[in-house]
Write a protein that holds these residues in place. Structure first.
Motif, short mmCIF file in Angstrom:
data_model
loop_
_atom_site.label_atom_id
_atom_site.label_comp_id
_atom_site.label_asym_id
_atom_site.label_seq_id
_atom_site.Cartn_x
_atom_site.Cartn_y
_atom_site.Cartn_z
N HIS A 483 -10.68 -0.84 -0.58
CA HIS A 483 -10.24 -2.55 0.97
C HIS A 483 -9.79 -1.56 1.69
CE1 HIS A 483 -11.94 -4.04 -3.23
NE2 HIS A 483 -12.16 -4.69 -2.91
N TRP A 484 -10.16 -1.94 3.10
CA TRP A 484 -9.80 -1.94 4.03
C TRP A 484 -9.88 -2.77 5.24
CZ3 TRP A 484 -6.86 2.27 5.15
CH2 TRP A 484 -7.15 3.57 4.47
N SER A 485 -9.09 -3.05 5.87
CA SER A 485 -7.87 -4.50 7.09
C SER A 485 -8.04 -4.42 8.56
CB SER A 485 -7.12 -4.96 6.83
OG SER A 485 -7.91 -5.89 5.40
N ALA A 486 -9.35 -3.91 9.53
CA ALA A 486 -8.50 -2.81 10.54
C ALA A 486 -7.63 -4.45 11.17
CB ALA A 486 -10.06 -3.79 12.10
N VAL A 487 -6.32 -4.57 11.02
CA VAL A 487 -5.25 -4.80 11.25
C VAL A 487 -5.18 -5.33 12.63
CG1 VAL A 487 -4.25 -4.71 9.05
CG2 VAL A 487 -3.76 -3.23 10.64
N SER A 488 -4.88 -4.45 13.52
CA SER A 488 -5.24 -4.48 15.11
C SER A 488 -6.41 -3.59 15.12
CB SER A 488 -3.99 -3.13 15.37
OG SER A 488 -3.86 -3.06 16.84
N PRO A 489 -7.59 -4.21 15.86
CA PRO A 489 -8.41 -4.10 16.40
C PRO A 489 -8.76 -3.34 17.65
CG PRO A 489 -8.42 -6.84 16.37
CD PRO A 489 -7.25 -5.77 15.48
N TYR A 490 -9.56 -2.92 18.32
CA TYR A 490 -10.27 -2.71 19.38
C TYR A 490 -9.50 -3.37 20.38
CZ TYR A 490 -11.34 1.27 22.82
OH TYR A 490 -11.58 1.82 24.07
N TRP A 491 -9.51 -4.63 20.40
CA TRP A 491 -10.27 -6.07 21.80
C TRP A 491 -10.35 -7.21 20.92
CZ3 TRP A 491 -12.60 -3.96 26.54
CH2 TRP A 491 -13.85 -3.66 26.05
N ASN A 492 -10.24 -8.04 21.39
CA ASN A 492 -11.36 -9.59 20.46
C ASN A 492 -12.37 -9.83 21.36
OD1 ASN A 492 -8.45 -10.14 19.17
ND2 ASN A 492 -7.35 -10.81 19.94
N PHE A 493 -12.68 -8.77 21.99
CA PHE A 493 -13.86 -9.51 22.79
C PHE A 493 -15.39 -9.18 21.29
CE2 PHE A 493 -12.09 -7.86 27.02
CZ PHE A 493 -12.01 -8.82 27.44
N TYR A 494 -16.47 -10.38 22.18
CA TYR A 494 -16.72 -10.88 20.78
C TYR A 494 -16.94 -11.42 19.73
CZ TYR A 494 -17.57 -5.53 20.92
OH TYR A 494 -17.87 -4.26 21.28
N PHE A 495 -15.07 -11.66 19.49
CA PHE A 495 -15.16 -11.96 18.06
C PHE A 495 -15.12 -13.15 18.04
CE2 PHE A 495 -11.90 -8.24 16.76
CZ PHE A 495 -12.89 -7.79 16.27
N PRO A 496 -15.76 -14.22 17.39
CA PRO A 496 -15.49 -15.63 17.59
C PRO A 496 -15.04 -16.65 18.22
CG PRO A 496 -17.09 -14.58 15.60
CD PRO A 496 -15.88 -13.67 15.56
N CYS A 497 -13.76 -16.35 17.61
CA CYS A 497 -12.05 -16.20 18.16
C CYS A 497 -12.39 -16.85 19.88
CB CYS A 497 -11.18 -15.83 17.40
SG CYS A 497 -10.79 -14.39 17.69
N TRP A 498 -12.58 -15.48 19.83
CA TRP A 498 -12.45 -15.35 21.29
C TRP A 498 -12.90 -16.55 22.43
CZ3 TRP A 498 -15.06 -14.28 25.39
CH2 TRP A 498 -14.24 -13.80 27.20
N ASN A 499 -12.03 -16.80 23.90
CA ASN A 499 -12.39 -17.31 25.15
C ASN A 499 -11.80 -16.88 26.18
OD1 ASN A 499 -12.50 -20.12 26.96
ND2 ASN A 499 -13.88 -20.35 25.41
N ILE A 500 -12.31 -16.78 26.98
CA ILE A 500 -11.58 -16.78 28.16
C ILE A 500 -10.35 -17.60 29.23
CG2 ILE A 500 -12.85 -17.32 30.35
CD1 ILE A 500 -13.01 -14.99 31.66
N ASP A 501 -10.63 -18.72 28.27
CA ASP A 501 -9.92 -20.01 28.60
C ASP A 501 -8.35 -20.27 27.50
OD1 ASP A 501 -8.37 -21.48 28.73
OD2 ASP A 501 -10.52 -23.43 29.49
N ASP A 502 -7.65 -19.43 27.72
CA ASP A 502 -6.21 -19.49 26.86
C ASP A 502 -6.21 -19.81 26.05
OD1 ASP A 502 -5.32 -16.52 27.51
OD2 ASP A 502 -3.92 -16.73 29.15
N ALA A 503 -6.18 -21.57 26.29
CA ALA A 503 -6.02 -23.41 25.50
C ALA A 503 -7.02 -22.75 24.55
CB ALA A 503 -6.02 -23.93 26.19
N LYS A 504 -8.10 -22.04 25.46
CA LYS A 504 -9.27 -22.46 23.57
C LYS A 504 -9.47 -21.34 22.91
CE LYS A 504 -12.53 -25.68 26.82
NZ LYS A 504 -13.62 -25.56 27.11
N ASN A 505 -8.52 -20.29 23.32
CA ASN A 505 -8.48 -18.69 22.63
C ASN A 505 -7.78 -18.49 20.69
OD1 ASN A 505 -8.93 -15.90 21.66
ND2 ASN A 505 -7.84 -15.41 23.68
N THR A 506 -8.28 -18.96 20.51
CA THR A 506 -7.85 -19.14 18.55
C THR A 506 -7.00 -17.61 17.65
OG1 THR A 506 -9.86 -18.96 17.46
CG2 THR A 506 -8.93 -21.15 18.56
#
Length: 895
Positions: A483-506
């Motif tokens: 099993h593998w995990s991408a512990v440091s991904p390329y970036w967070n864009f297009y992950f469901p947790c991403w939002n351009i608003d920091d208050a909503k970015n989880t």
């Protein structure tokens, strides 16, 4: 992911490489309903002009033929930076060492350099979320590329910059101190702690990327927790000068091995005395003559080493590249090596000796199978990792035949016997790693697409099943690859947790892409792992936590205080602050966009708490209005130029309609990777750009699209502008083409005298890169040309010539060598000052010659011996230098 349609074919430059805007009504986790989804692809080292970007968009839609053609370009552009220093041939051993010695004999002019960019650089700064920015992607605080890491069990961690020297932290990251600034090379190849506690620094970055420099050998520091490297710390003599060193490895506590681009070398680990011993090279006929300091020949010149002739060794640099060495923990005489060129060669493969002391004859190529690959030319760039006891040997392998595809990763393999003969079992491939939480797409830019550039591999000393693998992202397995995990991904864009608003970015911190180094150490009594990449050093607990997507929730940047200034600038631009006092200092960076630092006072202090990035990706050349520093031109790469009137300040533009920057990309057919951009020194409302064509942009600060760009001259098919300069409408533009070693040519075009024309350069003018131009502000017939590369003594190629600064007083009709006592070192930038003096930026420092003087001095004191890429005279009375590894520095302009 949104489906690509014909109406989506618009492009933006962003990311650490290329970002594509993809159409369709889509949201991110239901939080944003957009007319065009802000989806981004990262195309690190695949940088295109507008026409080629259009093709890249088709690749993302799944055109495999186009994908192969365009990804092959990634390898081509990686050569361009090195070309300027090697064409028309290659660099012979001893070049940088000779230049360093020459510099020691020069006097220094008055003045002290001050570091400008020694402040935090926040890649997610919320002030700069314009349409072309990557802010909010999750990289956090960043610095330049880190190619070597070492850590101990007492809070000490050491980092080597790609061209930034060595840095020490005594608190497990943060509060960094530079400890190698006086060395003749700050190019970092590897960094390792020996069993006796000494720190070994191998100079000469071996990534074979676009901005890698050769080094000056290996240095040993006996007291790394408190001391600093000095030139006298060099191990051996000049045997490893002008090499790149990918890895240094220790065996049995008594021997250290160096994996270089000129074969395998070894030395006693307990001492710096005595010459390095040549171990093995697969193609000795392509080796140069190598002598020790006493003049004894250690390696004779091979029969294919052609010398200073037209048929010189144009491929010699690629014939003996050793990627990695692994020393068997059970038997220190048993050594394994991965040798080979990333694009494939007949010598590629795994090699072994059962007793390295027997010399080259004791080495043999192994017969192994890695998945479906035999040990032939299709085994490329490889990294090994033994478990602590030697019971397991892991290998990450790049596959040359796939280098033009969406991934060139053959896989990650393990030999559970610890033997390099195997059997080798594949425990990961691109598809499996993609499904472990990666942010990369499989089609156009998949996991391992840059396996020829991005690699690290290490095993947890406490657990032979626990492995970290660095590619574009960092992957972790705790069960030997099941099993593998991408512990440091390329970036967070297009992950469901991403939002351009920091208050909503989880999303948690993603870290920076493009991995190069790793070390396991201890911080405050707990084991931690450090990752070195194109954005600096990141850390997390050895036994850290991940979210449901497999991404680490405990990753931290160690660059939050700005003390690790290893930033790699291509350019610097300075103009007055929009409101209030001080100036705006901006600059284009390797893989870290364009930095903005506001309110910089003439004494070097600033009123800005940190730098931010208004443009993503690689920041190339640029220019700023000296009257208003937030009027900026900034190149992405390949002449993809943007203009802004407010430093690209924006709280979050998700469409071009709300952008505060605009594209002026002329769609040139043949620009350089870093194409030249400039302003008219007498009229900063006019810009000049150079590709195959020369362009001017009147009223540039009011320009909103490419219709404002005017084509004024064709440099010729196959020609590429290398430098531009304009004063009161008169311009000089230098070019090369072909720009590589095979058939290299160069020239200069000008409109001095009224009409554009090509100059006829005399045979005494060097056949090397013209990398910098400057025009006398009082006389446009008077100009200077800075020549890159080394003079004939060290450049093995036809017509290299001598000299680094040439002067014309008749509009280019004739040129005179005015190098005088300049050391023989590549020059990239030149400025004639208002006082008539001349400043020259080179690979080791900046030089100054006063008006009427015939000799040169080192300009001021305090500037590290690193690569100066650009010089800028600023309205605050200072001269600014963009270095490629130690940030931006300033000094009062000589009067």
């Amino acid at each position: 992911m949104a489906t690509l349609t014909s109406r989506t074919r618009r492009i933006i430059a962003g990311g650490c490489g290329l970002a594509l805007v993809v159409g369709a009504a889509a949201g991110f986790g239901g939080r944003h309903e957009l007319n065009e989804a802000w989806l981004k692809y990262q195309w690190r080292d695949r940088h295109y002009n507008a026409a080629v970007m259009e093709k890249a968009l088709m690749i993302a839609g799944g055109n495999p033929a186009e994908a192969q053609n365009e990804s092959k370009e990634a390898v081509t552009i990686a050569e361009q930076f090195a070309q300027a220093r090697t064409a028309p041939g290659i660099v012979a051993p001893g070049a940088y060492g000779n230049a360093f010695t020459q510099i020691q004999g020069l006097s220094h002019s008055a003045g002290t350099w001050k570091e400008v960019t020694g402040v935090p650089y926040n890649a997610d700064d919320p002030r700069y979320r314009d349409y072309y920015s990557n802010s909010s992607g999750g990289a956090g605080h960043v610095t330049g590329r880190i190619t070597g890491l070492a850590a101990d069990s007492a809070n000490h961690v050491y980092a080597a910059g790609a061209d930034g020297g060595v840095w020490r932290s005594s608190q497990g990251g943060g509060a960094w101190t530079s400890i190698a600034d006086t060395l003749p090379s700050l190019s970092g190849g590897d960094l390792q702690l020996a069993g006796d506690g000494s720190l070994w620094f191998a100079t000469g970055e071996s990534n074979t990327g676009a901005t890698s420099f050769v080094g000056a050998g290996v240095y040993r520091l006996g007291t790394p927790s408190s001391g600093s490297f000095a030139p006298t710390d060099r191990v051996g003599g000049k045997e490893l000068e002008s090499t790149t060193i990918g890895r240094i490895r220790f065996g049995g506590g008594s021997t250290v091995f160096a994996a270089t681009n000129r074969g395998i070398w070894y030395h006693a680990a307990g001492s710096k005395a005595g010459a390095w011993t040549f171990g093995f090279a697969p193609n000795p006929t392509w080796m140069p003559e190598i002598k020790d300091d006493a003049g004894n020949v250690l390696v004779p010149a091979g029969s294919n080493w052609g010398g200073n002739t037209a048929s010189g060794p144009t491929d010699a640099a690629y014939k003996n590249i050793v990627n990695d060495i692994a020393v068997d923990p059970k038997n220190p005489k048993h050594v394994v090596a991965a040798i080979g060129w990333r694009s494939g060669d007949t010598y590629n493969g795994f090699y072994e000796t059962n007793d390295f002391t027997t010399g080259p004859s004791g080495w043999h190529k192994l017969s192994v199978t890695l998945g479906g690959i035999t040990n032939t030319s299709d085994v490329g760039y490889t990294t090994f990792a033994f478990s602590k006891t030697g019971d397991r040997l892991y290998a990450m392998v790049q596959q040359p035949s796939k280098i033009a595809g969406s991934s060139s990763l053959a896989g990650i393999f393990v030999s559970k016997t610890g033997s390099p003969k195997g059997p080798w079992n594949k425990i990961a491939d691109a598809a499996q790693l993609h499904n472990s939480g990666s942010a990369l797409d499989r089609k156009g830019y998949g996991v391992g697409v840059q396996a020829w550039y991005n690699q690290f591999l290490t095993v947890d000393p406490a657990n032979q099943d626990h492995v970290w693998a660095g590619l574009e992202e960092v992957f972790e397995t705790k069960d030997a690859g099941s099993h593998w995990s991408a512990v440091s991904p390329y970036w967070n864009f297009y992950f469901p947790c991403w939002n351009i608003d920091d208050a909503k970015n989880t999303c948690p911190l993603a870290g920076h892409p493009d991995q190069h180094s790793v070390a396991v150490g201890t911080r405050d009594g707990s084991p931690v792992v450090f990752f070195g990449n194109d954005g600096g050093v990141y850390r997390r607990p050895v036994n850290g936590k991940v979210n449901a997507n497999g991404n680490a929730t405990d990753l931290e940047s160690t660059s939050t205080d700005g003390t690790l200034d290893a930033l790699q600038y291509y350019s610097v631009s300075v103009g007055k602050e929009t409101a209030g006092s001080g100036v705006v200092v901006s600059g284009g960076l390797q893989d870290n966009g364009t930095s903005n630092l506001r309110k910089v006072a003439a004494d070097g202090t600033n009123g800005d708490t940190e730098m931010g990035s208004g443009f993503g990706g690689d920041g190339g050349d640029g220019a700023a209005d000296p009257r208003q520093g937030c009027n900026q031109l900034q190149e992405y790469v390949y002449l993809a130029v943007k203009v802004t009137n407010n430093c690209a300040t924006n709280p979050g533009a998700l469409s071009e309609a709300t952008a505060t920057s605009w594209s002026l990309d002329p769609g040139d057919p043949n620009p350089r990777f870093i194409a030249p951009v400039g302003l008219d020194g007498a009229n900063p409302d006019t810009a000049i750009l150079g590709g195959q064509y020369v362009y001017t942009v009147p009223k540039v600060w009011a320009a909103r699209d490419a219709s404002a760009v005017k084509k004024v001259f064709d440099l010729g098919a196959g020609h590429q502008a290398t430098a531009v300069s304009m004063q009161d409408g008169t311009a000089y533009v230098s070019w090369c083409g072909p720009c590589n070693n095979n058939g290299f040519t160069r020239g200069i075009a000008t409109n001095a005298g009224g009409q554009w024309h090509q100059l006829t350069l005399a045979s005494t003018f060097p056949n090397r890169f013209v990398q910098g131009l400057t025009i006398d502000p009082t006389n446009t017939q008077h100009a200077y040309a800075a020549i890159n590369g080394f003079s004939r003594r060290f450049t093995e190629g036809p017509g290299a010539g001598v000299g680094h600064l040439y002067e014309t007083t008749d509009g280019g009709a004739s040129w005179t060598d005015t190098s005088g006592n300049l050391p023989d070192v590549p020059a990239s930038a030149v400025k004639q000052l208002a006082n008539g003096g001349v400043v020259l930026g080179t690979d080791l420092t900046t030089f100054y010659r006063a008006k009427g003087a015939t000799t040169w001095q080192v300009l001021g004191t305090g500037l590290p011996l690193t690569v100066v890429m650009d010089l800028e005279s600023a309205p605050d009375g200072n001269l600014y230098a963009a270095t490629h590894g130690r940030g931006i520095w300033s000094i009062p302009t000589p009067r």
